[in-house]
Design a protein around this motif. Sequence first.
Motif, short mmCIF file in Angstrom:
data_model
loop_
_atom_site.label_atom_id
_atom_site.label_comp_id
_atom_site.label_asym_id
_atom_site.label_seq_id
_atom_site.Cartn_x
_atom_site.Cartn_y
_atom_site.Cartn_z
N ASP B 360 40.05 33.79 43.66
CA ASP B 360 39.06 33.43 42.63
C ASP B 360 39.18 34.38 41.45
OD1 ASP B 360 38.18 31.57 44.41
OD2 ASP B 360 36.49 32.79 45.13
N VAL B 361 38.91 33.84 40.28
CA VAL B 361 38.88 34.69 39.09
C VAL B 361 37.51 34.54 38.43
CG1 VAL B 361 39.89 35.16 36.83
CG2 VAL B 361 41.35 34.49 38.74
N ASN B 362 36.86 35.65 38.19
CA ASN B 362 35.51 35.65 37.60
C ASN B 362 35.51 36.37 36.26
OD1 ASN B 362 33.75 34.71 39.97
ND2 ASN B 362 35.06 36.29 40.85
N LEU B 363 34.69 35.86 35.37
CA LEU B 363 34.39 36.62 34.15
C LEU B 363 33.13 37.43 34.44
CD1 LEU B 363 34.94 34.16 31.18
CD2 LEU B 363 36.26 36.19 31.74
N ILE B 364 33.15 38.69 34.08
CA ILE B 364 32.03 39.56 34.41
C ILE B 364 31.48 40.21 33.13
CG2 ILE B 364 31.29 41.55 35.78
CD1 ILE B 364 33.86 41.09 37.46
N GLY B 365 30.20 40.17 32.97
CA GLY B 365 29.60 40.83 31.80
C GLY B 365 28.18 41.27 32.11
N GLY B 366 27.75 42.34 31.50
CA GLY B 366 26.38 42.78 31.75
C GLY B 366 26.05 44.09 31.08
N GLY B 404 34.45 42.39 31.93
CA GLY B 404 35.62 42.52 32.79
C GLY B 404 36.03 41.20 33.40
N MET B 405 37.06 41.31 34.21
CA MET B 405 37.56 40.13 34.91
C MET B 405 37.72 40.51 36.37
SD MET B 405 40.82 37.86 33.98
CE MET B 405 40.00 37.08 32.62
N GLY B 406 37.16 39.71 37.25
CA GLY B 406 37.21 40.07 38.66
C GLY B 406 38.04 39.08 39.46
N MET B 407 38.88 39.62 40.31
CA MET B 407 39.65 38.76 41.19
C MET B 407 39.17 38.98 42.63
SD MET B 407 43.24 39.22 39.33
CE MET B 407 42.64 40.54 38.34
N GLU B 408 39.09 37.88 43.37
CA GLU B 408 38.49 37.95 44.69
C GLU B 408 39.36 37.17 45.67
OE1 GLU B 408 33.80 37.93 45.59
OE2 GLU B 408 34.64 36.05 44.92
N TYR B 409 39.72 37.81 46.75
CA TYR B 409 40.60 37.15 47.72
C TYR B 409 39.98 37.26 49.11
CZ TYR B 409 44.59 36.39 50.78
OH TYR B 409 45.41 35.94 51.77
N LYS B 410 39.80 36.08 49.73
CA LYS B 410 39.21 36.07 51.06
C LYS B 410 40.29 36.39 52.08
CE LYS B 410 36.52 33.10 54.12
NZ LYS B 410 35.83 31.82 54.22
N PHE B 411 40.11 37.46 52.81
CA PHE B 411 41.17 37.82 53.77
C PHE B 411 40.73 37.71 55.21
CE2 PHE B 411 40.19 42.08 55.38
CZ PHE B 411 39.21 42.51 54.51
N SER B 412 39.40 37.64 55.44
CA SER B 412 38.99 37.48 56.83
C SER B 412 37.51 37.11 56.87
CB SER B 412 39.22 38.81 57.58
OG SER B 412 38.57 38.77 58.83
N GLY B 413 37.20 36.00 57.53
CA GLY B 413 35.80 35.61 57.73
C GLY B 413 35.02 35.65 56.44
N ASN B 414 34.03 36.51 56.40
CA ASN B 414 33.22 36.64 55.19
C ASN B 414 33.63 37.83 54.35
OD1 ASN B 414 31.78 34.42 55.85
ND2 ASN B 414 30.05 35.53 56.74
N LEU B 415 34.76 38.41 54.65
CA LEU B 415 35.21 39.60 53.92
C LEU B 415 36.16 39.22 52.78
CD1 LEU B 415 35.86 42.16 56.78
CD2 LEU B 415 34.12 42.33 54.99
N LEU B 419 39.16 42.99 42.99
CA LEU B 419 39.86 43.80 41.99
C LEU B 419 39.27 43.44 40.63
CD1 LEU B 419 42.25 45.82 41.87
CD2 LEU B 419 43.67 43.89 41.18
N GLU B 420 38.70 44.42 39.95
CA GLU B 420 37.97 44.10 38.72
C GLU B 420 38.30 45.07 37.58
OE1 GLU B 420 33.86 44.20 39.82
OE2 GLU B 420 34.04 42.48 41.15
N PRO B 421 39.24 44.73 36.73
CA PRO B 421 39.47 45.54 35.53
C PRO B 421 38.24 45.42 34.61
CG PRO B 421 41.26 43.98 35.88
CD PRO B 421 40.15 43.58 36.79
N THR B 422 37.64 46.53 34.25
CA THR B 422 36.37 46.49 33.51
C THR B 422 36.41 47.44 32.31
OG1 THR B 422 35.22 46.06 35.58
CG2 THR B 422 33.87 46.78 33.73
N PHE B 423 35.91 46.94 31.20
CA PHE B 423 35.75 47.76 29.99
C PHE B 423 34.27 48.01 29.79
CE2 PHE B 423 34.80 47.90 25.43
CZ PHE B 423 35.56 48.99 25.05
N ARG B 424 33.92 49.27 29.59
CA ARG B 424 32.50 49.61 29.40
C ARG B 424 32.32 50.35 28.07
NH1 ARG B 424 30.38 52.57 34.16
NH2 ARG B 424 30.33 50.47 34.97
N ILE B 443 37.54 52.60 30.60
CA ILE B 443 38.30 51.48 31.15
C ILE B 443 38.61 51.84 32.60
CG2 ILE B 443 40.44 50.17 31.00
CD1 ILE B 443 40.49 51.07 27.99
N GLY B 444 38.31 50.92 33.49
CA GLY B 444 38.56 51.19 34.90
C GLY B 444 39.03 49.95 35.62
#
Lengths: 186, 453
Positions: B360-366, B404-415, B419-424, B443-444
């Motif tokens: 999954d790819v998410n756009l993140i802002g806040g 930022g942009m967040g990437m999410e990979y399901k690797f087991s059950g609910n886990l 990975l989220e490159p973020t600019f603050r 930048i992190g």
Amino acid sequence: MSEIKKIIKGCLAGDRRDQELLYRRHSAKLYAVCLQYSGNDEEARDILQEGFIKIFENLDHYKHEGSFEGWMRRIMVNTALEKFRSRHNLYRVDDIDTITEPDAESDNQDYAGLEAADLLCIIKELPEKYRMVFNLYAIEGYSHKEISKMLNISEGTSKSDLSRARVILQRRVGSYIGIKKKVANG
Amino acid sequence: MVDRGANIDIVFRNGLKDYEVLPPTDVWDNINPVVIAKRKQKPFILLKVAASVGVLIALGYLIYRWGSIIPADYEIPVVAANEESQPSSEMSFSFEKNVAIKDPAVASGESASVGKSENILTGNTPENSVEINKSTTPEIYFTPKTNKLPLSSTGSFAGQYSASLSPVLKKSFNPAVFEKNYSPRYSIVISGYGAIDNSDKWSIAAIASPTYSARVNYANDGLSKQLKGSEKPVVSYSGGVAVAYLVNKRFSIQSGLFYSSVGQEVEGISSFSGFRVFDDSKGDVNFKVLTSDGIIYANNSDVYLVDNRLKDRVLTSYTADVFDPAKANLTYVSNTVRQNFSYLELPITMRYKVIDKKVDVNLIGGVSYNFLVNNSVYTVSNGNKYFIGKTEGLNQMALSSSLGMGMEYKFSGNLYINLEPTFRYYLNPFRDATSSTIHPYSIGIFSGVSYRF
């Protein structure tokens, strides 16, 4: 780097100790200026307070060109003028027909023995608008044209007020010296 | 101007030229708090602007969401069974529109037999309605009056549903399949966003990142330029725990608690130890260092500082012309000092899933509220920290925005692996000085693990 530059830098960086140091170093001289422009101590105190707040707020606009003390003094004078203008929004444009030139004889009198504190007392007793014009012209060195804009009066009024201020001052100085001499002679 | 030099003028001009009168002692007491208060106004104005932007974003989102909900009179061709003839004693649930529950099994099994007749399953009361959409899509739409889907106290959800079906539909109705797939605790479709598994509405994540922190300095005066030239960004660390709530399949709101640190390295300031024996200032700070982040106060009385580069960043009475650290046999420590500011951070972040695939790819802002918890200045020699002091005049609270942009990979059950490159970017200036125009940014690349429940 001069010490005053270091203090200014500290003030700009928000250092409260340097702000207080700046105030302690210059407040006495600037308070004398405030007393010169105001009719009473309370008003002078207000001008000093407002003036210093403006100094701290506008310190970043000081370009290190010319005297820093002169820059602060101008802020104090402008603050005094603002207070004066706020009280005299509808300042009357005086008739200039009644200019009284100072008495040349009395202007040649001996002013020796007059101290700064005496001069300040005398100048504070002037009517407010005369005091303003006299201070701006005789002490600060502004022209009548500049003064007319600052006080929202005509140039003629500025000249007239200056002339009246001089007459009053000469008389008061004369009587002041007379009293002092009498006291000195017992 | 003939009378410019009138005698009386000269008397007053010269007499009052250097005159001084000590002002009343309380004048400074009145000036000081005003100067401080005015200094603090600026961040609050920025906070108000930031809060307004936040409210506008939230309102915009709500308007968008309401606008995309299927309206009450939304017309889709419906073929449904009329339930007027059915017993009504068990029709205890109440539905209207807005939330639809898909029933492909029922639909596929009965589409031919139901044909084109317009039948509506209803209870005895007018507000009870269950519609079976047959003509175009094999779906059943339950439309609740409220956002809750109440289960009847008189029986199971499937039982109630079955009771309301016509005899034709009852033949193919499988209560077990229905209960599993369409009980309200399972799948709910909200206005076209897709299904959310109710059991996965929350997630908790632990993430951390090395962060590269620097600052934007909008000041262009000579001093700022000089200071900027000798200051270097540094890499520090940030991390914490985040809790997210999935509003729908794509949109989630996240908050949590993070610890982050930013800082910089000031070059050309040499530090020496062993100065305590020469310190006769009786408690006063001997050295102050001008930096773009504020003034460093060397609280450690054992330290001696000298500016080797710009010459006038160190403010002290122990200048090089009156004190020589080499002759005094002081021990050299380092040629740089490091400012470090640590914050406890309360973020409010919105995430929108733009790609819903295996990764999954998410756009993140806040925005985040950052509370200063540690402020230290030190230098490092042979891997050991040598404490110097702290930076004065910093804002105790800072507001930062992040993108930022967040990437999410399901690797087991609910886990999931994140990975989220973020600019603050810090919205209010770093320090509370009136003239301050320094806005740090970082930048992190945050990485961590999240668990959905």
